[in-house]
Structure formats: structure tokens, C-alpha cells
Design an enzyme around this catalytic site. Structure first.
Site, PDB file in Angstrom:
ATOM      1  N   GLU A   1       6.467  -0.251 -12.908  1.00 37.51           N
ATOM      2  CA  GLU A   1       5.072  -0.048 -13.327  1.00 37.51           C
ATOM      3  C   GLU A   1       4.139   0.246 -12.151  1.00 37.51           C
ATOM      4  O   GLU A   1       3.295  -0.583 -11.776  1.00 37.51           O
ATOM      5  CB  GLU A   1       4.566  -1.246 -14.119  1.00 37.51           C
ATOM      6  CG  GLU A   1       5.192  -1.358 -15.488  1.00 37.51           C
ATOM      7  CD  GLU A   1       4.476  -2.352 -16.401  1.00 37.51           C
ATOM      8  OE1 GLU A   1       3.706  -3.193 -15.898  1.00 37.51           O
ATOM      9  OE2 GLU A   1       4.693  -2.285 -17.613  1.00 37.51           O
TER      10      GLU A   1
ATOM     11  N   TRP B   1      -0.259 -12.362 -21.088  1.00 35.30           N
ATOM     12  CA  TRP B   1      -1.256 -11.836 -20.165  1.00 35.30           C
ATOM     13  C   TRP B   1      -2.555 -11.354 -20.800  1.00 35.30           C
ATOM     14  O   TRP B   1      -3.466 -10.953 -20.088  1.00 35.30           O
ATOM     15  CB  TRP B   1      -0.650 -10.709 -19.328  1.00 35.30           C
ATOM     16  CG  TRP B   1       0.137  -9.702 -20.119  1.00 35.30           C
ATOM     17  CD1 TRP B   1       1.490  -9.699 -20.291  1.00 35.30           C
ATOM     18  CD2 TRP B   1      -0.363  -8.565 -20.837  1.00 35.30           C
ATOM     19  NE1 TRP B   1       1.865  -8.633 -21.069  1.00 35.30           N
ATOM     20  CE2 TRP B   1       0.748  -7.929 -21.424  1.00 35.30           C
ATOM     21  CE3 TRP B   1      -1.636  -8.026 -21.057  1.00 35.30           C
ATOM     22  CZ2 TRP B   1       0.645  -6.776 -22.209  1.00 35.30           C
ATOM     23  CZ3 TRP B   1      -1.751  -6.886 -21.835  1.00 35.30           C
ATOM     24  CH2 TRP B   1      -0.623  -6.275 -22.403  1.00 35.30           C
TER      25      TRP B   1
ATOM     26  N   CYS C   1       0.866  -1.176   0.000  1.00 32.15           N
ATOM     27  CA  CYS C   1       0.000   0.000   0.000  1.00 32.15           C
ATOM     28  C   CYS C   1       0.911   1.238   0.000  1.00 32.15           C
ATOM     29  O   CYS C   1       1.814   1.334   0.837  1.00 32.15           O
ATOM     30  CB  CYS C   1      -0.870  -0.035   1.257  1.00 32.15           C
ATOM     31  SG  CYS C   1      -1.766   1.482   1.547  1.00 32.15           S
TER      32      CYS C   1
ATOM     33  N   GLU D   1      10.281  -1.384 -22.062  1.00 34.44           N
ATOM     34  CA  GLU D   1       9.974  -2.789 -22.356  1.00 34.44           C
ATOM     35  C   GLU D   1       9.249  -2.844 -23.693  1.00 34.44           C
ATOM     36  O   GLU D   1       8.185  -2.238 -23.841  1.00 34.44           O
ATOM     37  CB  GLU D   1       9.070  -3.389 -21.266  1.00 34.44           C
ATOM     38  CG  GLU D   1       9.696  -3.400 -19.883  1.00 34.44           C
ATOM     39  CD  GLU D   1       8.783  -4.028 -18.830  1.00 34.44           C
ATOM     40  OE1 GLU D   1       7.762  -4.638 -19.185  1.00 34.44           O
ATOM     41  OE2 GLU D   1       9.103  -3.875 -17.629  1.00 34.44           O
TER      42      GLU D   1
HETATM   43  C1  GAL Z   1       5.155  -5.570 -17.744  1.00 36.34           C
HETATM   44  C2  GAL Z   1       6.052  -5.729 -16.534  1.00 36.34           C
HETATM   45  C3  GAL Z   1       7.085  -6.804 -16.740  1.00 36.34           C
HETATM   46  C4  GAL Z   1       6.456  -8.032 -17.325  1.00 36.34           C
HETATM   47  C5  GAL Z   1       5.804  -7.667 -18.620  1.00 36.34           C
HETATM   48  C6  GAL Z   1       5.184  -8.838 -19.348  1.00 36.34           C
HETATM   49  O1  GAL Z   1       3.916  -5.073 -17.386  1.00 36.34           O
HETATM   50  O2  GAL Z   1       6.696  -4.519 -16.233  1.00 36.34           O
HETATM   51  O3  GAL Z   1       7.684  -7.110 -15.500  1.00 36.34           O
HETATM   52  O4  GAL Z   1       5.532  -8.554 -16.432  1.00 36.34           O
HETATM   53  O5  GAL Z   1       4.789  -6.741 -18.365  1.00 36.34           O
HETATM   54  O6  GAL Z   1       4.605  -8.433 -20.557  1.00 36.34           O
END
Ligand code: GAL
Length: 647
Positions: free
Chosen positions: A146, A325, A111, A317
């Protein structure tokens, strides 16, 4: 920018045998990578037990990276507090809306308001900064990872409630002032003291929107101050290094303009296929662009985050293949990783870094591609990164972007429309994205700016949706002389979430020459049509001296004009947006283009870039001689062309 964009990669040495490290570093450098982000999830290896630090492995990692000429971006590991810490401070966990703890076992389990965790964040940041602040391999720092990922900005914990009460007392001064500002006489919601105020959750029906908006503002401020504590420590111990944080895509839960002002560089994490799948795009768009991402997703964020830290930004990234995901996780079209890389260059990125070096064979992200497969062989992403490195060497530094169109965007606007959509699907973010997309489909270059930005030098200004007009904005807009478009709901709320005395658009009434008498939302199918366009989702009834430029078939005004300023009294479809923006571009003297589907352009200094997001080959519109550095007028799917504009 006078140095070419660098390539980077996110690497997790702690997840691999030590005798692979040397070869990994050599291989990265051979591909053309020169920046490596490490450490952001490694707390349990840096401090295996309270107060016992194991620096040896990290020392060796830095030595190896340095010996291969790789500059290190070191992350503070506060997104992943270890189990011993959570057990020592069990109430550091955030609570969800129902009051349930968000427990250990993944990440971001803290938190922002917990004083004990704040102290731990400062302690581990100080330890890292003292050890590596002056290390020659370290070129930059990333705070945490993030902020807000997995829906973690809002916490409904007792620590958050206590901090919220203090924040309210500071903002409102007295409880009477708060009661008046929120309109608490309504439904007998009046408080006698700040101590009586709870978080706006678990009420019988919707809580007071003014209460919710203040909670959103407070939560955003908590993220900012958490970050600032780390930034201050890093600056103290590691002067001369850039401090950054990696933002996300289509994410508005805290004010990135405010937080970005505390950083040297804003960075963001670009997953175009995942974002297309997870957000509002139509089924048709999801299918058409399944392997490329919507043509404006990456660019929208490049142009947004460039506006957050005085023009300096990176991609921290970059999706290198399928992710793990989204609902569905297709493979990018061959060539897309290269295209995304060069598109970041075209928009002025200093660094583009791939996530991740090698696919992990275990744990949550084992189905997420890397540049390498788990067996160390090169995956497609590595081939394309190598190609991109060659392209970058050929292109050299990208020049300055032109100051053409300013699109004004504010995070607070998103909190207002989230809190009170009034019609399903009304989102200030989505409207901003659609306006941006319409501008780019005309071949225009766009800067996405905060309402506080200096508008001088731009040729036209678009304000898609700004319900609360920040101090000074109306006068800045009125001194702008070029064409201006103001979108629906702008000026429709005061800072404390009420209807302004003289009705919407509040302070912008004089400028726009209208008042909004009524607003209605439209369910799908209840579209309002005009000649060659329709209005969806939202329609306003306006009156005033402004002239009507576009009407619905029944005569209802939807675009009104007062000199060079226009107001959009509804949510335009792509055809109406295009029509109005085209007219404005002509008035502004900006050249537009009839671009084939999926083609996007970007100018940078004397270079022009074209990107093909379509599924088939496309041909660039005819133009005077183009001196191509890369590609040509015929673009294959995922094709890129780069030429000099003044050969
Ligand atoms: C981002 C995160 C990374 C990894 C990635 C996977 O949101 O910063 O650690 O989880 O997604 O796509």
C-alpha cells in the site's frame, strides 16, 4: 477470463507458533483457498541483523504451502524497514510538513527519495528474488505494501527537496521557463536558479498552486520509480510470475494509471465499511449502509483498477469482519463477505484474497477480524468464504464485461481540486464517484478509464471533472460519436495551473460550444434549485451557441448541449445526474432499469449478477425468463442472484 476466480488469504506465519503452520495450510485448502500472500512485513525475521539472512523458516513455510497446493504471493518487505536499518540511516525517514520525522514504531517510515533507502530496497528485493524467484510455490510477487498508506506519498525531507529540484530542472529546462510557467512574477516569487526552490510548505499563506501541483507530480513519479526498481529486479530473477502492488480505496496521492502500467496485475484492498465511515458520505448513508458499505464503493474500485494494468486485477485484501481503523467498526451484515466476494468475480477479478487468515491477539491490529479468531476457531468470515468457494465453482469463469459506459478519471484532476478546491468539499474524486453511482443506479455497466484510453466501442462517455486536458484527449473525444457528458471545471487549467487563454473549457470549447465566464462555489444551504433538482457546491456561468437543456428556477443554464455533447455547469444532485444520464443512455440505445434501493447489477459474458445492499429484502424488476444459477428474484439483505442472460 477462462478460469474461475480464485480465493486467497493474507497469512503471517512469523506471528504464530511453527507447529500451527501445517494445520493452517490444510485448513485454508479445505475452505477452498488456493493463494496465500505472505512476507510483506517480515523484514526483521528475514534479515535479523545487517547482512545475516534467516531463510530457514521461510523455506519451511513455502514447502508447507506447496504441499497443500497453495500458490504463494510473496511480498517484498520494504513497507517495514527494521530498527537496525533506521538506526543506520536515520535520515531515511520521511519528514512531515512541519519538518518533523515520521519515526520508527509502526510502518511506512521511509522517504521515497532517500538514495540510501532506495539501495536497501533493491538489496532486500534482490535477496528475496534470488532465493525464491524460481521456487515452484511462488506464483506472484507483491511490491512493498500500500504505497501511500498513512499519508506517506509526500515527504518534506532534504532528500525530497534535492530530488524535486532535479525533477523541476528536467521538466522546465530553464529557471526562466519555470518562472513563466508558474507565474512567479506574482508576489515577487521569482527564482534565479533551481537551487533556490524549496518544497511548497510552511509558507505564510497558500503556496503557488503551480508549485504544489509540480510537487504532487514529482512525488507521484518518485513512488512510481521506487516501485519500478523492484519490478525490474523481480522480473529478472522470477520470469513468468505476475508482479503486482496492492492499491488502496478512495486514494489518489499517486498516479495509479502510470504505476499500474509497470505491473502485470493491479490489486487493491477492499474495506467497504471502513471507507464508508471515513469518507465524505452523509450521516444518513453512513447509518443506512453501516453494515454493507455504500453499494458502489467496492464496484467503483473494481472498475477503476481494472483499467490500470490492461484489464488484469485482483482484490488482495478483503474485509472479513469488523476492522480496527475507522472511527466506528461495525460488523458486516451476515452474508456480506460472500456478497463482496461474488461482486469481485462479477467485475472480473482473477483472485479475491481475504485479510487476514487469523486475528492477531497482539499489537496494532488486534481488534481487526480475520477468517479465524485468535483461538483458531472459525469466525463468520470463514463460513462465508467457504460458501463463496462453492458458489464460484457453480458459476465458473465470468465472461467479458460489455463495453457500455466509459467514465474518464485522472489522478491529476484530483491533485488540482485538492490544491485549489475553491469551495469546501470540491473533490474530483467525489464527483467521479457520484457520477459512477448515478450510472450504476440506472443498471448500467461502467469502465473507469484513463484519459489516454481508447474510447472506441463504448456507447457513451462521461468526463466528470478534468481540469487539465491531456494532449490528444480533445481530438479523441471529438472523434467519439456517441453521447458525451463533460463536467464542471473541465478544461479550466493549463498544464502549469493557469487559466487557459480563451477561458474554460479550454481545448474543449469548440466541441462543447461554450465558454465559462465565471465560477462560484456555494456553501451548504445556498443551493441553486431547478425543477425537480438542485445544484450544490459549484455553479458556473456559461455562454455560447450550445442549447440550454436544464435551467435553474432563475433561468441560469446548468446543462447545455451541443449536438451529442453536453456540459454540466455545476455539481449536480443525484436527481439531476440521473436525469441527464438517463437521457444519454436512451440516445446511446443502452437499456436502463428502475432498480429498487440498494440493488446493483453487473453483466459478465452471458451472466448477469444482482447484489442487494439494502437493509431489507428487495425484488428484482420483472424481466423475461431468468435462468438462475444462484438465488432468485427475491433477494434477502446481502443476497446475491446470478442468472444466464440468454438461457
Ligand atoms: C491495509 C493494510 C494491511 C492491514 C489492513 C487492515 O491497509 O495493507 O496491512 O493493515 O489494512 O485493515
Amino acid at each position: 477470463m477462462n478460469t474461475p476466480m480464485r480465493l486467497g488469504v493474507c497469512w503471517y506465519p512469523e506471528q504464530w507458533p511453527e507447529d500451527w503452520w501445517e494445520e493452517d495450510a490444510r485448513h485454508m485448502a479445505e475452505i477452498g483457498i488456493s493463494r496465500v500472500r505472505i512476507g510483506e512485513f517480515a523484514w526483521s525475521r528475514i534479515e535479523p541483523e545487517p547482512g545475516r539472512f534467516d531463510w530457514g523458516w521461510l523455506d519451511r513455510v513455502l514447502t508447507i504451502l506447496q504441499s497443500h497446493g497453495l500458490g504463494v504471493v510473496l511480498g517484498t518487505p520494504t513497507a517495514t524497514p527494521p530498527k537496525w536499518l533506521v538506526d543506520a540511516l536515520p535520515d531515511m525517514l520521511a519528514l512531515d510538513e512541519a519538518g518533523k520525522p515520521r519515526r520508527f514504531g509502526s510502518r511506512r517510515h521511509y522517504c521515497f527519495s532517500h538514495a540510501g533507502y532506495r539501495a536497501e530496497s533493491r538489496r532486500i528485493t534482490t535477496a528475496l528474488a534470488e532465493r525464491y524467484g524460481q521456487h515452484p510455490a511462488v506464483v506472484a510477487w507483491q511490491t512493498d505494501n500500500e504505497f501511500g498508506c498513512h499519508d506517506t506519498v509526500l515527504s518534506h525531507s532534504p532528500s525530497a527537496a534535492a530530488a524535486f529540484r532535479r525533477w523541476l530542472a528536467e521538466r522546465h529546462g530553464s529557471i526562466d521557463a519555470l518562472n513563466r510557467a508558474w507565474g512567479n512574477v506574482f508576489w515577487s516569487m521569482e527564482y534565479r536558479s533551481f537551487d533556490e526552490i524549496d518544497l511548497p510548505t510552511l509558507c505564510v499563506t497558500e503556496p503557488n498552486p503551480a508549485h504544489v501541483l509540480d510537487f504532487r507530480r514529482f512525488s507521484s513519479d518518485q513512488v512510481r520509480s521506487f516501485n519500478r526498481e523492484q519490478v525490474e529486479i523481480l522480473r529478472r530473477h522470477s520470469p513468468g510470475r505476475d508482479v503486482t502492488h496492492n492499491f488502496m480505496g478512495l486514494f489518489t496521492a499517486f498516479d495509479h494509471h502510470a504505476l499500474g502500467a509497470d505491473l502485470d496485475v493491479s490489486t487493491w484492498d477492499s474495506y467497504p465499511l471502513g471507507f464508508l465511515e471515513q469518507f465524505w458520505f452523509t450521516e444518513e448513508e453512513k447509518l443506512r449502509y453501516a453494515r454493507q458499505g455504500h453499494p458502489d464503493i467496492a464496484a467503483f474500485h473494481h472498475d477503476l483498477y481494472r483499467g490500470c494494468s490492461k484489464g488484469r486485477w485482483w482484490v488482495m485484501e478483503q474485509q472479513p469482519g469488523p476492522v480496527n481503523w475507522a472511527r466506528y467498526n461495525p460488523s458486516p451484515l451476515p452474508g456480506m463477505v460472500r456478497l463482496w466476494t461474488l461482486e469481485a468475480l462479477a467485475h472480473g477479478a482473477e483472485v479475491l484474497s481475504y485479510f487476514r487468515w487469523r486475528q492477531a491477539p497482539y499489537a496494532q491490529e488486534q481488534m481487526h477480524a480475520g477468517l479465524l479468531r485468535p483461538d483458531r476457531s472459525e469466525d463468520i468470515g470463514a463460513h462465508e468464504a467457504r460458501q463463496a468457494a462453492r458458489d464460484i465453482a457453480l458459476i465458473g469463469p465470468a465472461g467479458e464485461p460489455p463495453r457500455s459506459v466509459a467514465l474518464v478519471f485522472s489522478y491529476e484532476s484530483c491533485w488540482v481540486t485538492d490544491t485549489q478546491p475553491q469551495g469546501q468539499g470540491f473533490s474530483a474524486l467525489r464527483l467521479a464517484f457520484e457520477c459512477y453511482s448515478a450510472l450504476r443506479a440506472l443498471g448500467l455497466d461502467v469502465d473507469i478509464v484513463a484519459p489516454g484510453a481508447d474510447l472506441s466501442g463504448y456507447r457513451m462517455v462521461v468526463v466528470p471533472c478534468l481540469p487539465i486536458i491531456p494532449a490528444g484527449f480533445a481530438s479523441r473525444l471529438s472523434s467519439f460519436e456517441g453521447p458525451v457528458l463533460v463536467g464542471p471545471r473541465s478544461g479550466s487549467k493549463t498544464a502549469s495551473f493557469s487559466i487557459p487563454e480563451g477561458l474554460a473549457p479550454g481545448e474543449l470549447q469548440g466541441l462543447l460550444g461554450i465558454r465559462v465566464l465565471r465560477a462560484e462555489s456555494l456553501r451548504p444551504g445556498l443551493e441553486a434549485t431547478g425543477e425537480g433538482f438542485s445544484v450544490q457546491r459549484w455553479l458556473e456561468h456559461v455562454e455560447g451557441e450550445a442549447t440550454v437543456e436544464e435551467r435553474l428556477d432563475d433561468g441560469h443554464a446548468v446543462v447545455v448541449r451541443n449536438g451529442s455533447r453536453r456540459y454540466l455547469a455545476g455539481w449536480p444532485d443525484a436527481r439531476l445526474a440521473r436525469r441527464v444520464l438517463l437521457r444519454m443512455a436512451e440516445e446511446a440505445g443502452l437499456a436502463t432499469q428502475e432498480l429498487p434501493e440498494g440493488i446493483r447489477l453487473r453483466r459478465a459474458g452471458s451472466l448477469c449478477f444482482a447484489f442487494n445492499y439494502a437493509n431489507g429484502p428487495q425484488t428484482l424488476p420483472p424481466a423475461a425468463a431468468r435462468d438462475f444459477l444462484i438465488g432468485g428474484a427475491e433477494l434477502p439483505p446481502a443476497g446475491v442472484a446470478v442468472w444466464r442472460t440468454n438461457p
